[in-house]
Scaffold this motif. Structure first.
Motif, PDB file in Angstrom:
ATOM      1  N   LEU A 122       0.867  -1.182   0.000  1.00  0.00           N
ATOM      2  CA  LEU A 122       0.000   0.000   0.000  1.00  0.00           C
ATOM      3  C   LEU A 122       0.896   1.222   0.000  1.00  0.00           C
ATOM      4  O   LEU A 122       1.717   1.397   0.900  1.00  0.00           O
ATOM      5  CB  LEU A 122      -0.893  -0.005   1.235  1.00  0.00           C
ATOM      6  N   SER A 123       0.769   2.070  -1.015  1.00  0.00           N
ATOM      7  CA  SER A 123       1.561   3.283  -1.056  1.00  0.00           C
ATOM      8  C   SER A 123       0.616   4.474  -1.104  1.00  0.00           C
ATOM      9  O   SER A 123      -0.088   4.678  -2.095  1.00  0.00           O
ATOM     10  CB  SER A 123       2.489   3.294  -2.275  1.00  0.00           C
ATOM     11  N   LEU A 124       0.595   5.265  -0.002  1.00  0.00           N
ATOM     12  CA  LEU A 124      -0.322   6.400   0.054  1.00  0.00           C
ATOM     13  C   LEU A 124       0.160   7.539  -0.828  1.00  0.00           C
ATOM     14  O   LEU A 124      -0.617   8.381  -1.252  1.00  0.00           O
ATOM     15  CB  LEU A 124      -0.477   6.874   1.498  1.00  0.00           C
ATOM     16  N   GLU A 125       1.469   7.549  -1.103  1.00  0.00           N
ATOM     17  CA  GLU A 125       1.976   8.612  -1.974  1.00  0.00           C
ATOM     18  C   GLU A 125       1.784   8.282  -3.442  1.00  0.00           C
ATOM     19  O   GLU A 125       1.565   9.172  -4.252  1.00  0.00           O
ATOM     20  CB  GLU A 125       3.465   8.849  -1.685  1.00  0.00           C
ATOM     21  N   ASP A 126       1.890   6.969  -3.770  1.00  0.00           N
ATOM     22  CA  ASP A 126       1.740   6.569  -5.165  1.00  0.00           C
ATOM     23  C   ASP A 126       0.305   6.200  -5.512  1.00  0.00           C
ATOM     24  O   ASP A 126       0.004   5.902  -6.658  1.00  0.00           O
ATOM     25  CB  ASP A 126       2.638   5.362  -5.472  1.00  0.00           C
ATOM     26  N   ARG A 235      -5.070   1.038  -8.858  1.00  0.00           N
ATOM     27  CA  ARG A 235      -4.907   2.493  -8.757  1.00  0.00           C
ATOM     28  C   ARG A 235      -5.959   3.010  -7.778  1.00  0.00           C
ATOM     29  O   ARG A 235      -7.142   2.781  -7.946  1.00  0.00           O
ATOM     30  CB  ARG A 235      -5.143   3.110 -10.134  1.00  0.00           C
ATOM     31  N   LEU A 236      -5.515   3.715  -6.752  1.00  0.00           N
ATOM     32  CA  LEU A 236      -6.449   4.265  -5.771  1.00  0.00           C
ATOM     33  C   LEU A 236      -6.725   5.730  -6.086  1.00  0.00           C
ATOM     34  O   LEU A 236      -5.949   6.383  -6.781  1.00  0.00           O
ATOM     35  CB  LEU A 236      -5.861   4.143  -4.364  1.00  0.00           C
ATOM     36  N   HIS A 237      -7.829   6.239  -5.564  1.00  0.00           N
ATOM     37  CA  HIS A 237      -8.210   7.620  -5.839  1.00  0.00           C
ATOM     38  C   HIS A 237      -8.446   8.363  -4.534  1.00  0.00           C
ATOM     39  O   HIS A 237      -8.854   7.762  -3.546  1.00  0.00           O
ATOM     40  CB  HIS A 237      -9.498   7.654  -6.678  1.00  0.00           C
ATOM     41  N   PRO A 238      -8.231   9.688  -4.513  1.00  0.00           N
ATOM     42  CA  PRO A 238      -8.530  10.446  -3.303  1.00  0.00           C
ATOM     43  C   PRO A 238     -10.042  10.517  -3.094  1.00  0.00           C
ATOM     44  O   PRO A 238     -10.800  10.653  -4.057  1.00  0.00           O
ATOM     45  CB  PRO A 238      -7.968  11.843  -3.579  1.00  0.00           C
ATOM     46  N   LEU A 239     -10.462  10.414  -1.833  1.00  0.00           N
ATOM     47  CA  LEU A 239     -11.875  10.554  -1.524  1.00  0.00           C
ATOM     48  C   LEU A 239     -12.303  11.987  -1.796  1.00  0.00           C
ATOM     49  O   LEU A 239     -11.537  12.915  -1.554  1.00  0.00           O
ATOM     50  CB  LEU A 239     -12.122  10.254  -0.042  1.00  0.00           C
TER      51      LEU A 239
END
Lengths: 481, 255
Positions: A122-126, A235-239
């Motif tokens: 899990l990479s919160l920056e990437d 790919r994660l997205h900002p809430l």
């Protein structure tokens, strides 16, 4: 499939490939046990039947054995073993598909991958994370709570994320955040012969790449016919900072769909825009105990910053009014928003509740936005002319809609009408430049339409790729091609 | 009422989705390298406090926690969820504050910060004690409204709807008061990236337990003797008929 049962084997609903079922070789089950251990192999009938169907109506086709690998190395060993002995292999995640993808029509071994449930890298920056098949979309979002990130693809079921990658799933958020395909950065695939492939290279999650053929995209939507997806890098997205939901009622189906087209053309970055026809709106309202008028309805959600949201709301209200829409009432608290979307997500059950005791079948066509109003109106007319119960619900922002056909499987005349209707609908979508399946996949039931959609050259190319990766046709045989 | 300060207690607990394992030696559970998060009921309490401030019924929300330095992460999350500032009452490593110690620490903080309302979660998901709110109210001699599913502020008072065994009970309590949040009070918001960024700049004070007074430091009255997982599941047995069933039950001494 209930339609096939009722119509008789003479009606071709797709080529039959369930004829060549071979028994397992001697000592094969022992060899499976040697890899994963006795408790992780089962030949019990109840377990096999449980793994032989998903949530579609296709007749249950149990595998000969079910295995539960605990690590990717075991998946590789089991695959190599099946490959050597020419035994078919069927990947299984949550079994919540809608096209018979897990039905073992040629028997073989079902690989239940749900025990592999690690969330790694899990990479919160990437904005990326790697998940194994046992992780479902709700479990991932729960894990991400407090990080400010989320994974937006939300099909109806709480499905396995790797399973969602395998079927190229989509959901209500696709109009703004995309389907699975753009949100999968890398896949760790076990090929049919047991070799390990990282589609974007081991340990890589670049946000964009131009390095070689796009293998990641090839395996997304492959429905278990090219290999086992044992890990997906997502790919994660900002809430969004703020969100608001509203329903809007329209005087006609055409007005509601036209409103959708205009909202998109006005470049309002709408997060979700869902359509319910009057039958669906009435059914959903009754099922969920909410007061929803039985009229063509749009359910819209906007995401943005506090200021941006107010602007979007204004623009949307204008367009809705221009199309004769009414009843706008924005809900911003999580409780109210949750209630409205729960009502939408239970559409399937609301439709079945219209005629208790009947079976359900969902169509899944997707057409260009410009053709959407015509196709929806024609389909509605076809439904009425055929005398069928088929409330319509859909992700109109993508041009994708579902007719949830509810029919009595014991009535052959009605089943025939349903079948004819779905064929006409598929062809209508193809004629409008669309696809016979926007998000559910081809599975067992849409293989004939796939040929019409892609043409002979297209299908031949798919067959050549399949032959290159799976020359003995052991990976989920009988599906897609 | 516009000057109302709300104190919210938040506890750092093992995340609900983790498969908890007994630690080697049987003295407790494994906590090293295990995912921790903000106790869900504390999140609900915090959400209620933040909504009160957003509606203008409260002026300031202070999040407080009692524990080791690791609790700073929990407080940063609380700040990202809308608290204005955070306070950590720091205890030594190995001193696991139970409800009595936590209530004593919060009572001392109340003396220092003078809030008009204290909101806590009804219980923590690790020990399920459901005691801290009640103990705190007794220590402060304040009225308490526990298992709150609805909270409405009035002039100098708070109207609380409580979930009790017989149904719903509505109380009117004079402020200052202690309330504990139940599940249906609200649905908490998610922390968004801009708020997480802003939270890094909000004030977070660390106070040593000794600074707050002797009550918190008195030795704990409870000691965990042993912790063990339940015995593993035994295989079942199939019998062919009822007489055999009865015979097996008799031989096992069950009949």
């Amino acid at each position: 499939m209930a339609l096939r049962r009722v119509l008789g084997p003479g009606v071709a609903l797709g080529r039959r490939s369930c004829c060549s079922k071979r028994p397992l070789p001697p000592d094969f089950v022992e060899a499976l046990r040697a890899v994963v251990g006795g408790p992780n192999v089962s030949t019990a009938m109840a377990v096999r039947e449980q793994h032989g169907h998903d949530e579609s109506m296709h007749t249950c086709a149990p595998p000969d054995a079910v295995v539960w690998p605990q690590a990717v190395g075991q998946v590789q060993e089991l695959a190599a073993l099946c490959y050597r002995c020419r035994v078919p292999m069927v990947p299984f995640g949550t079994g919540t598909g809608l096209e018979g993808g897990v039905n073992a029509v040629q028997g073989g071994v079902c690989f239940d991958l749900s025990r592999m449930d690690a969330i790694a890298e899990l990479s919160l920056e990437d904005f990326s994370v790697a998940v194994e098949p046992g992780v479902t979309r709700k479990a991932l979002n729960s894990h991400l709570r407090g990080t400010g990130l989320w994974f937006p693809v939300d099909p109806g079921a709480d499905a396995s994320l790797c399973g969602m990658a395998a079927t190229g799933a989509s959901g209500t958020n696709a109009v703004r955040y995309g389907t699975m395909r753009p949100n999968v950065l890398n896949l760790r695939v076990v090929l049919p012969d047991g070799r390990l492939l990282h589609t974007a290279g081991p340990g890589r999650q670049a946000r964009k790449r131009a390095a070689g053929y796009d293998l990641t995209s090839l395996f997304v939507g492959s429905e278990g016919t090219l290999g086992f997806l044992t890990q997906a890098t997502l790919r994660l997205h900002p809430l969004p900072e703020a969100a608001a939901v509203t329903t809007a009622t329209f005087p006609s189906v055409r007005a509601a769909v036209a409103c959708t087209v205009q909202v998109l053309q006005a470049a309002v970055p709408v997060a979700r825009i869902e359509f319910l026809d009057e039958v669906m709106a009435g059914a959903c309202g009754r099922f969920s105990g909410l007061e929803l008028p039985a009229a063509a309805t749009l359910l819209l959600e906007l995401h943005g910053s506090r200021h941006g949201l107010a602007e979007q709301q204004q623009q949307t209200e204008e367009i809705v009014r221009l199309n004769g829409g009414s009843g706008l009432a924005w809900a911003e608290e999580p409780e109210e928003r949750g209630r409205l979307w729960a009502m939408r997500h239970s559409a399937w059950y609301a439709a079945l509740a219209l005629r208790p005791g009947c079976q359900g079948y969902s169509t899944d066509v997707c057409v260009p936005i410009s053709r959407l109003p015509d196709v929806v109106v024609e389909t509605k007319r076809d439904l009425q002319d055929s005398g069928l119960t088929g409330p319509m619900v859909g992700h109109v922002g993508d041009g994708n809609f579902h007719c949830l056909l509810v029919f009595d499987a014991q009535d052959p005349a009605e089943a025939r009408r349903v079948h004819a209707f779905t064929q006409r609908l598929g062809r209508r979508a193809l004629a409008a430049g669309g696809t016979c399946t926007g998000e559910h996949g081809v599975g067992l039931g849409k293989r004939a339409l796939l040929l019409e959609e892609l043409g002979q050259e297209g299908l031949d190319t798919l067959r050549r790729i399949k032959a290159a990766l799976d020359p003995h046709n052991l990976m989920n045989p009988g599906k897609v091609l | 009422m516009a000057a109302l300060r709300v104190l919210v207690g938040v506890k750092r607990v093992i995340d609900y989705a983790v498969k908890v394992r007994v630690a080697a030696g049987g003295g407790g559970v494994q906590t090293q390298g295990v995912k921790h998060s903000l106790n869900p009921f504390c999140e609900i309490a915090l959400e209620e406090a933040v909504r009160l401030r957003e509606r203008g019924a409260a002026a300031e929300v202070i999040a407080a926690s009692v524990g080791t330095r690791l609790c700073q992460d929990t407080l940063r999350t609380a700040l990202a969820l809308g608290a204005d500032r955070g306070v950590l009452v720091e205890v030594g490593e190995g001193a696991a504050p139970g409800p009595r110690e936590a209530a004593a620490a919060l009572a001392a903080l109340v003396g220092r910060l003078q809030p008009g309302l204290v909101l806590l979660g009804k219980q923590a998901i690790d020990d399920d004690c459901n005691q801290t709110g009640q103990l705190l109210a007794a220590m402060l001699d304040w009225p308490q409204g526990t298992f709150a599913s609805r909270v409405e502020l009035e002039e100098g008072a708070v109207r609380v709807e409580r979930e009790v065994d017989g149904g719903l009970e509505t109380l009117r309590l004079r402020l200052p008061a202690v309330l504990t949040a139940d599940l249906r009070l609200n649905e908490p918001r998610y922390a968004t990236l801009p708020n997480i960024m802003k939270a890094k700049k909000k004030p977070l004070e660390v106070v040593g337990a000794s600074e707050l007074g002797a009550a918190i430091l008195s030795p704990p009255r409870l000691r965990v003797l042993k912790m063990a997982e339940p015995p593993g599941r035994q295989g079942g047995e199939r019998v062919q008929d009822v007489p055999t069933l009865l015979q097996r039950l008799r031989s096992k001494g069950r009949v």
